[in-house]
Enzyme design. Sequence first.
Site, PDB file in Angstrom:
ATOM      1  N   ASP A  28       0.853  -1.195   0.000  1.00  0.00           N
ATOM      2  CA  ASP A  28       0.000   0.000   0.000  1.00  0.00           C
ATOM      3  C   ASP A  28       0.889   1.245   0.000  1.00  0.00           C
ATOM      4  O   ASP A  28       1.976   1.222  -0.583  1.00  0.00           O
ATOM      5  CB  ASP A  28      -0.929  -0.044   1.224  1.00  0.00           C
TER       6      ASP A  28
ATOM      7  N   HIS B 257      -3.743   6.124   3.382  1.00  0.00           N
ATOM      8  CA  HIS B 257      -4.460   4.936   2.924  1.00  0.00           C
ATOM      9  C   HIS B 257      -3.840   3.662   3.494  1.00  0.00           C
ATOM     10  O   HIS B 257      -4.545   2.783   4.016  1.00  0.00           O
ATOM     11  CB  HIS B 257      -4.448   4.910   1.398  1.00  0.00           C
TER      12      HIS B 257
ATOM     13  N   SER C 281     -11.156  -0.805  -0.816  1.00  0.00           N
ATOM     14  CA  SER C 281      -9.872  -0.775  -0.102  1.00  0.00           C
ATOM     15  C   SER C 281     -10.064  -1.033   1.384  1.00  0.00           C
ATOM     16  O   SER C 281      -9.219  -1.652   2.034  1.00  0.00           O
ATOM     17  CB  SER C 281      -9.200   0.592  -0.280  1.00  0.00           C
TER      18      SER C 281
END
Length: 592
Positions: free
Chosen positions: A147, A224, A552
């Site tokens: 990620d 994220h 996600s």
Amino acid sequence: MISPSRRNLVAGLSLCVILFLCLGIYAEAESSRVYIVYLGERQHEDPQVVVNSHHDLLTTIFGSKKAALESILYSYKHGFSGFAARLTETQARAIAELPEVVHVIPSQTHKLHTTRSWDYLGLHPGTPDSLLSTVNYGDGVIIGVIDTGIWPESQSFNDEGLGAVPSKWRGRCDGGELFNTSNCNNKIVGARFFAKGIIAKLGGVPLSLESKREYLSPRDANGHGTHTASTAAGSFVRNASFGGLGLGLARGGAPRARLAIYKACWGPGVCDAADMLAAFDSAIRDGVDIISVSVGTDQPPQPGYLDNQNDRSIGAFHAVARGITVVCSGGNAGPFPQKVTNGAPWIMTVAASTIDRSLPTAITLGNNRTLIGQSIYFGKGVGGQKSLVFSADIARDNADPSSSTSCDAGSLNSTLAKGKIVLCFTGANDPREQYLIAASTVFGAGGAGIIFAMHTINILIPFSLRPAVQVDYEIGTEILAYIKATRDPTTMISLTHDTIGKVVSPKVAYFSSRGPNSLSLDVLKPDIAAPGVNILAAGSGFKPFFFDSGTSMACPHVSAVAALLKSLHPHWSPAAIKSAIVTTVNMSPQPQ
């Protein structure tokens, strides 16, 4: 005097020199780009021998070992054999014709696809006979997260009460910009970053849109990666919230599992395939049990799961072949059919569903009628009743009517919008994108707030300090009727509060990509849905916790469950873990 035969020889040599120079000039003029050369299973156990074979192959193309070494970015040598290198199209075609090469593909760019969710799923801590207690909360299992990196100072990654790093771990902790080896601990057992592919493509790493910076290290500038990692394996954090919303005990699904971080996505969420394959290759070597990848592509499916654009499938294939479960997000291109991504049969592909959390925001009209929308708003309020206007009524003179109705960029008259609450209606485009554009248009024109009528209200984006409320079309139409029937319409938008157990759930999120799998209709995709709407989890820098939505967010929920099963049944294969998860799913609402 030169003989005819000697003249012919000199002429021939001159022609060869001219041709060589021309070819050299052409090769120099032809632009290069990053290509991935996939060679299949590695043919030798020694990684250095594999690397040397890559250098030898490139040397046959470049004619120089020095040029070959300068061209290569990564050698994939642990999970499979291949490399990423800067090549011209001519060189790429020449390599593709070699018998040992499976295929050559340009390195594509991919993009990134809390408290309540784990209780909603029934994974309650503290119950002696619960799955969490039985497997000691996932202790000993290592989840690899590919990620945007991690914010190691987050309380979600404290290692209090954790034992030593599992002996099977063979990875490392890489230092870099604002990150050193002391940022790893018994929770974050390893952290690496991969940027050669994105730097070769863009000339540098892009900056995060929010933080306006990036770090050449495993540190997360985007948020994220921190969010997904803490959702999967975050430690217990009491009194976590986003501005007081979602207040409660934050934890990951496997809170004692360990995290191995592989940063291959940069800035706003740009992930180069060459970097991602390097992350897969390292994770396979390092000894992870689960790989969680909340990354996808907008490219349509290509023929063959191991051909053309399917670089993630290559990395996942070799990971699964070595007993590592790979979980990927299914994409955010819903509600249209056949948009699911990461559809290879060996991947566990996750759709996003809602949970029973609601974030209601009261809209009180000047006639004392109160309507309820959804938002994430905990600012100081807008100071009582404000003038309420319909966007089409305050459009710029030359604005297209449909553009002003949906509050497209530049469509509003700033003088008429200033200090007012503006009602907008979504157009035909993606409602998530329209919502962001409309809010930016209204606030940019000096508006005090926005009420946005749209197809769905389960894709909240936090404008936490200014009111940006989503309503469905029915409520939006009622507000419009009030505006049209009133000489001086006004409204007051209250601060958001959160509730649980008062909305029907789960539902598949509007944005979640649907099947069927257009590449192979007999391979059902997505495999499963998990919570992916308004998930509260850890963030980077100034946002210790924040809400986010997407497949996600759904992906690490399944990664955590896979980790718990791996802890309970350490010898189960990825296929057994996947089968157990998809055949025992419960879509019934949880009792309160």
